[in-house]
Structures are given as structure tokens and as C-alpha cells.
Design a protein around this motif. Structure first.
Motif, short mmCIF file in Angstrom:
data_model
loop_
_atom_site.label_atom_id
_atom_site.label_comp_id
_atom_site.label_asym_id
_atom_site.label_seq_id
_atom_site.Cartn_x
_atom_site.Cartn_y
_atom_site.Cartn_z
N THR A 85 0.85 -1.19 0.00
CA THR A 85 0.00 0.00 0.00
C THR A 85 0.89 1.24 0.00
OG1 THR A 85 -1.67 -1.17 1.30
CG2 THR A 85 -1.82 1.24 1.24
N ASP A 86 0.64 2.16 -0.94
CA ASP A 86 1.39 3.41 -0.97
C ASP A 86 1.02 4.25 0.23
OD1 ASP A 86 2.74 2.89 -3.35
OD2 ASP A 86 1.16 3.76 -4.58
N LEU A 87 2.02 4.60 1.04
CA LEU A 87 1.79 5.43 2.22
C LEU A 87 2.18 6.87 1.98
CD1 LEU A 87 3.30 2.98 4.86
CD2 LEU A 87 0.89 3.26 4.25
N ALA A 88 3.28 7.07 1.26
CA ALA A 88 3.80 8.42 1.02
C ALA A 88 4.41 8.47 -0.37
CB ALA A 88 4.83 8.78 2.07
N VAL A 89 4.32 9.62 -0.98
CA VAL A 89 4.88 9.83 -2.32
C VAL A 89 5.95 10.92 -2.23
CG1 VAL A 89 3.10 11.49 -2.99
CG2 VAL A 89 4.31 10.19 -4.74
N TYR A 90 7.02 10.75 -2.99
CA TYR A 90 8.14 11.70 -3.00
C TYR A 90 7.82 12.84 -3.96
CZ TYR A 90 12.88 13.52 -3.42
OH TYR A 90 13.98 14.33 -3.41
N ILE A 91 7.78 14.07 -3.41
CA ILE A 91 7.50 15.25 -4.22
C ILE A 91 8.43 16.37 -3.78
CG2 ILE A 91 5.79 17.00 -4.88
CD1 ILE A 91 3.61 14.93 -4.19
N ASP A 92 9.26 16.84 -4.70
CA ASP A 92 10.13 18.00 -4.46
C ASP A 92 10.93 17.92 -3.16
OD1 ASP A 92 9.30 19.16 -6.85
OD2 ASP A 92 7.63 20.19 -5.88
N GLY A 93 11.52 16.77 -2.89
CA GLY A 93 12.39 16.63 -1.72
C GLY A 93 11.70 16.21 -0.44
N TYR A 94 10.40 15.96 -0.49
CA TYR A 94 9.65 15.57 0.71
C TYR A 94 8.81 14.33 0.41
CZ TYR A 94 10.73 20.29 2.28
OH TYR A 94 11.38 21.43 2.65
N PHE A 95 8.55 13.56 1.45
CA PHE A 95 7.59 12.47 1.34
C PHE A 95 6.27 12.95 1.91
CE2 PHE A 95 11.39 9.92 0.82
CZ PHE A 95 10.99 9.07 -0.19
N MET A 96 5.24 12.92 1.08
CA MET A 96 3.92 13.44 1.43
C MET A 96 2.94 12.28 1.59
SD MET A 96 4.82 16.60 1.09
CE MET A 96 3.47 17.72 0.88
N ASP A 97 2.08 12.37 2.60
CA ASP A 97 1.03 11.39 2.82
C ASP A 97 0.16 11.33 1.57
OD1 ASP A 97 -1.06 9.81 3.70
OD2 ASP A 97 -1.71 11.18 5.28
N THR A 98 -0.13 10.11 1.12
CA THR A 98 -0.91 9.96 -0.12
C THR A 98 -2.36 10.40 0.03
OG1 THR A 98 -1.34 7.65 0.43
CG2 THR A 98 0.52 8.10 -1.04
N ILE A 99 -2.86 10.48 1.25
CA ILE A 99 -4.26 10.87 1.44
C ILE A 99 -4.38 12.35 1.81
CG2 ILE A 99 -6.34 10.49 2.83
CD1 ILE A 99 -5.49 7.55 2.99
N SER A 100 -3.69 12.77 2.86
CA SER A 100 -3.86 14.15 3.33
C SER A 100 -2.94 15.14 2.62
CB SER A 100 -3.59 14.23 4.84
OG SER A 100 -2.22 14.02 5.11
N GLY A 101 -1.83 14.65 2.08
CA GLY A 101 -0.87 15.55 1.44
C GLY A 101 0.10 16.19 2.43
N ASP A 102 0.00 15.83 3.70
CA ASP A 102 0.92 16.35 4.71
C ASP A 102 2.27 15.65 4.63
OD1 ASP A 102 -1.11 17.96 5.68
OD2 ASP A 102 -1.72 16.51 7.21
N ILE A 103 3.32 16.34 5.06
CA ILE A 103 4.64 15.73 5.11
C ILE A 103 4.66 14.68 6.20
CG2 ILE A 103 7.08 16.19 5.59
CD1 ILE A 103 6.66 19.01 4.47
N VAL A 104 5.19 13.49 5.85
CA VAL A 104 5.25 12.39 6.83
C VAL A 104 6.57 12.45 7.57
CG1 VAL A 104 3.74 10.91 5.48
CG2 VAL A 104 6.19 10.69 5.22
N GLN A 105 6.56 11.90 8.77
CA GLN A 105 7.78 11.81 9.58
C GLN A 105 8.35 10.42 9.41
OE1 GLN A 105 7.20 12.59 13.72
NE2 GLN A 105 9.31 12.09 14.24
N LEU A 106 9.63 10.34 9.07
CA LEU A 106 10.30 9.05 8.91
C LEU A 106 10.95 8.64 10.22
CD1 LEU A 106 11.98 9.75 5.48
CD2 LEU A 106 9.93 8.45 5.89
N ILE A 107 10.89 7.37 10.54
CA ILE A 107 11.50 6.88 11.78
C ILE A 107 12.46 5.74 11.46
CG2 ILE A 107 9.67 7.58 13.31
CD1 ILE A 107 8.59 4.73 13.16
#
Length: 92
Positions: free
Chosen positions: A70-92
Motif C-alpha cells: 500500500t502506498d503510504l507516502a509519495v516523493y514530491i520536491d524533496g519531501y515524502f507526502m502522505d498519499t491521502i492528506s498531502g501532509d509531510i510524513v515523519q520518517l523513523i
């Protein structure tokens, strides 16, 4: 986080154009040493970087997926964005 290449127009990193190669390298640098993402109140572990290889940046897709593909985040312009909300995700 491991990287998995999926075939779309090409299956090999070397066949990507230079801009797409640069984007993939930047995304790999961001996820190096990470094992998952935090999206909202949820922590999702055992993720991987998925690169669907196209022949230019418009047809090359870089995403973080969970073990169920399942796609969780997409890479856009140097950031990984949540595929649903479009918010930047935090990587752990």
C-alpha cells in the motif's frame, strides 16, 4: 529502508534519465537508516522505498510502501507526502 524497483517503462536504474536518477538518489538518501513512517497518530514499520521506473520525471514514481504494497507516502520536491492528506510524513 530497502529500495525495490518496479518495471513500468524500464526496470533498471541506469536506464532512467539523469533528472529521474537524481530524484531517486535524493529519496534514497532521505530514507537511509529509516524503518517506517508516522502518519497522523499511526506508526507504520517494515516499509520500503518503491521506485516505479519511467523514462522521465513525469513517469517515474517514488513512494514508500508498507509490507502489503500500500502506498503510504509519495516523493514530491524533496519531501515524502502522505498519499491521502498531502501532509509531510515523519520518517523513523
Amino acid at each position: 529502508m530497502k529500495t525495490v524497483y518496479k518495471e513500468y517503462l524500464t526496470e533498471r536504474f541506469i536506464d532512467l534519465d539523469r533528472v529521474s536518477q537524481k530524484q531517486v538518489c535524493e529519496a534514497q538518501d532521505i530514507v537511509r537508516g529509516k524503518i517506517g513512517v508516522i502518519i497522523g497518530d499511526y506508526t507504520i514499520l517494515d516499509c520500503y522505498l518503491c521506485v516505479v521506473c519511467g523514462n522521465n520525471p513525469s513517469t517515474t514514481f517514488i513512494t514508500i510502501r508498507n509490507k502489503n504494497d500500500t502506498d503510504l507516502a509519495v516523493y514530491i520536491d524533496g519531501y515524502f507526502m502522505d498519499t491521502i492528506s498531502g501532509d509531510i510524513v515523519q520518517l523513523i
